[in-house]
Design a protein around this motif. Structure first.
Motif, short mmCIF file in Angstrom:
data_model
loop_
_atom_site.label_atom_id
_atom_site.label_comp_id
_atom_site.label_asym_id
_atom_site.label_seq_id
_atom_site.Cartn_x
_atom_site.Cartn_y
_atom_site.Cartn_z
N PRO A 244 42.45 51.87 41.93
CA PRO A 244 43.34 50.73 41.64
C PRO A 244 42.56 49.43 41.49
O PRO A 244 41.63 49.16 42.25
N ARG A 245 42.96 48.64 40.53
CA ARG A 245 42.34 47.32 40.34
C ARG A 245 43.09 46.31 41.21
O ARG A 245 44.12 45.78 40.82
N ASP A 246 42.55 46.10 42.38
CA ASP A 246 43.20 45.22 43.35
C ASP A 246 42.32 44.03 43.73
O ASP A 246 42.57 43.36 44.73
N ASP A 247 41.28 43.76 42.94
CA ASP A 247 40.34 42.70 43.29
C ASP A 247 41.01 41.32 43.30
O ASP A 247 40.73 40.49 44.19
N LEU A 248 41.88 41.05 42.34
CA LEU A 248 42.58 39.76 42.32
C LEU A 248 43.48 39.62 43.55
O LEU A 248 43.58 38.54 44.14
N ALA A 249 44.14 40.72 43.91
CA ALA A 249 45.02 40.70 45.08
C ALA A 249 44.22 40.43 46.36
O ALA A 249 44.65 39.66 47.23
N ARG A 250 43.08 41.08 46.47
CA ARG A 250 42.22 40.85 47.64
C ARG A 250 41.79 39.39 47.71
O ARG A 250 41.82 38.76 48.78
N ALA A 251 41.37 38.86 46.56
CA ALA A 251 40.83 37.50 46.53
C ALA A 251 41.88 36.45 46.90
O ALA A 251 41.53 35.41 47.48
N CYS A 252 43.15 36.71 46.60
CA CYS A 252 44.18 35.72 46.92
C CYS A 252 44.91 36.02 48.22
O CYS A 252 45.88 35.35 48.57
N GLY A 253 44.44 37.04 48.95
CA GLY A 253 44.95 37.29 50.29
C GLY A 253 46.16 38.19 50.40
O GLY A 253 46.77 38.27 51.48
N LEU A 254 46.51 38.92 49.34
CA LEU A 254 47.60 39.88 49.46
C LEU A 254 47.13 41.09 50.28
O LEU A 254 45.95 41.42 50.30
N THR A 255 48.06 41.75 50.93
CA THR A 255 47.73 42.92 51.74
C THR A 255 47.40 44.10 50.83
O THR A 255 48.17 44.42 49.91
N VAL A 256 46.25 44.73 51.08
CA VAL A 256 45.85 45.92 50.31
C VAL A 256 45.63 47.07 51.29
O VAL A 256 45.42 46.88 52.48
N GLY A 257 45.70 48.28 50.77
CA GLY A 257 45.53 49.45 51.61
C GLY A 257 44.08 49.64 52.03
O GLY A 257 43.15 49.11 51.42
#
Length: 390
Positions: A244-257
């Motif tokens: 999964p492409r979740d790098d933007l989510a990680r960078a803005c502080g969203l919860t990732v698995g």
């Protein structure tokens, strides 16, 4: 005032969301801005293998001509999102373009996983993911004779079909002891392998690529396997799954698995009430759904929610029917018989190249799932019966 929706990503799922919202939003309550990374609008990524058979990029497109010319719709391509400021509700692209939002949908999809083995980045190594990837593969193939695909799953066999269509002697290298280990069982995989090898594709099972060695000119020359064994190749295509492409989510502080993916609830909402995530970037109910159909289902849920509906994503049917290298392959329901007490009824004709398995409950009264290889003509009638009394 009209509310502002920003969609990050213009893949198959992101496009489905925009279409679903447009169909339902009869009062035009939302303006929609779509920010895409690739230089072209959404296209049928599932049908990529047909590109080498003569299907054009225009024929693969999923965006009707003039679709984004409508009131309140805007598509910006070739300019990926760089940052998301959740406090200001502001998205900034790599070029510096900024878009404010009231609601944001992450539809960033996934990327091809490339094992971190020595030589994975040599000239002549590719992934099979985008039309640009296929253009690069096609160009390199002009000066090649032997191509190897790392990965014997669904995506790997699609890539092998592409190399074969380009006239290369093709090898499939799979770490697991059978082809398509996620979708079909050992019996079905054995029949599939016979079909694939009959087409001239060489299959290497239980083979872990240890490193890729270069020729004197610095390009791909040979694959070396753990435990011994070598394979000379002019090009290597990695098709060993996606992440999964979740790098933007990680960078803005969203919860990732823990193992990746943007965590969403049953409404596809993330840890930020103003942000949704759909498709292969989303971790829904503890899993990443790697097929397009669940992504479409998520898109429908979000479109409904944006207009005040109560739709929920409660899981998705992971059944699949496709033609790989000319061979019909289908799996549905509990294809591996993981249900307690499940029984399997098997028909196998290795000479005719047909394998069929039905999985039923321990009392043989309920259909749980099945696998069809070589002849999937009964798929359409069997799949709806899953969970029903026979």
């Amino acid at each position: 005032m009209r509310r502002r929706l920003v969609v990050v990503g213009n893949g198959m799922v992101g496009q489905r969301l925009v279409e679903a919202l447009r169909e339902r939003d009869t009062t035009r309550a939302w303006t929609v801005t779509v920010l895409g990374e690739e230089p072209r609008p959404a296209y049928d990524r599932v049908g990529l293998s047909s590109y080498f058979a003569g299907t054009s990029a225009e024929e693969l497109t999923l965006v009707p001509g003039g679709f984004y010319d409508g009131d309140g719709l805007m598509l910006r391509l070739g300019d990926p999102v760089a940052t998301i400021d959740r406090d200001q509700r502001l998205v900034t692209t790599r070029s510096g373009h900024q878009v404010a939002y009231d609601m944001l949908v992450m539809a960033t999809g996934s990327y091809a996983f490339v094992p971190p083995i020595p030589g994975h980045d040599l000239p002549g190594c590719f992934v099979h993911r985008t039309l640009e990837d296929l253009d690069a593969i096609q160009e390199w193939a002009l000066g090649s004779k032997v191509g190897a695909v790392v990965g014997g799953g669904l995506l790997g066999l699609e890539a092998a079909n592409a190399l074969r269509a380009l006239g290369l002697q093709t090898h499939v290298v799979e770490f697991a002891p059978r082809l398509m280990p996620v979708q079909i069982d050992e019996g079905g995989a054995s029949v599939l392998r016979r079909h694939v090898e009959a087409l001239g594709v060489n299959v290497h099972l239980g083979a872990a690529t240890e490193r890729i060695e270069a020729r004197k000119n610095g390009t791909v020359g040979q694959m070396t396997f753990a435990g011994g064994g070598e394979l000379a190749a002019d090009m290597v295509v990695f098709s060993a799954g996606v992440r999964p492409r979740d790098d933007l989510a990680r960078a803005c502080g969203l919860t990732v698995g823990e193992r990746g993916g943007i965590v969403v609830d049953d409404t596809c909402r993330t840890s930020d009430p103003a942000v949704y995530a759909i498709g292969e970037c989303a971790l829904a109910q503890g899993r990443i759904y790697g097929l397009v159909a669940p992504g479409y289902a998520m898109a429908e849920v979000v479109a409904d929610r944006l207009l005040g509906g109560q739709a929920e994503f409660t899981g998705a049917d992971m059944s699949t029917k496709l033609k790989l290298l000319g061979v019909d392959v289908a799996s549905f329901g509990d294809a591996h018989g993981a249900t307690d007490g499940a029984l399997s009824v098997v028909y196998a004709d290795p000479i005719g190249g047909v394998y069929k398995k039905l999985v039923v409950s321990d009392d043989a009264q309920t259909l749980l799932g099945g696998v069809l290889v070589g002849d999937a003509s009964t798929y359409a009638s069997l799949r709806p019966l899953v969970g029903m009394k026979l």
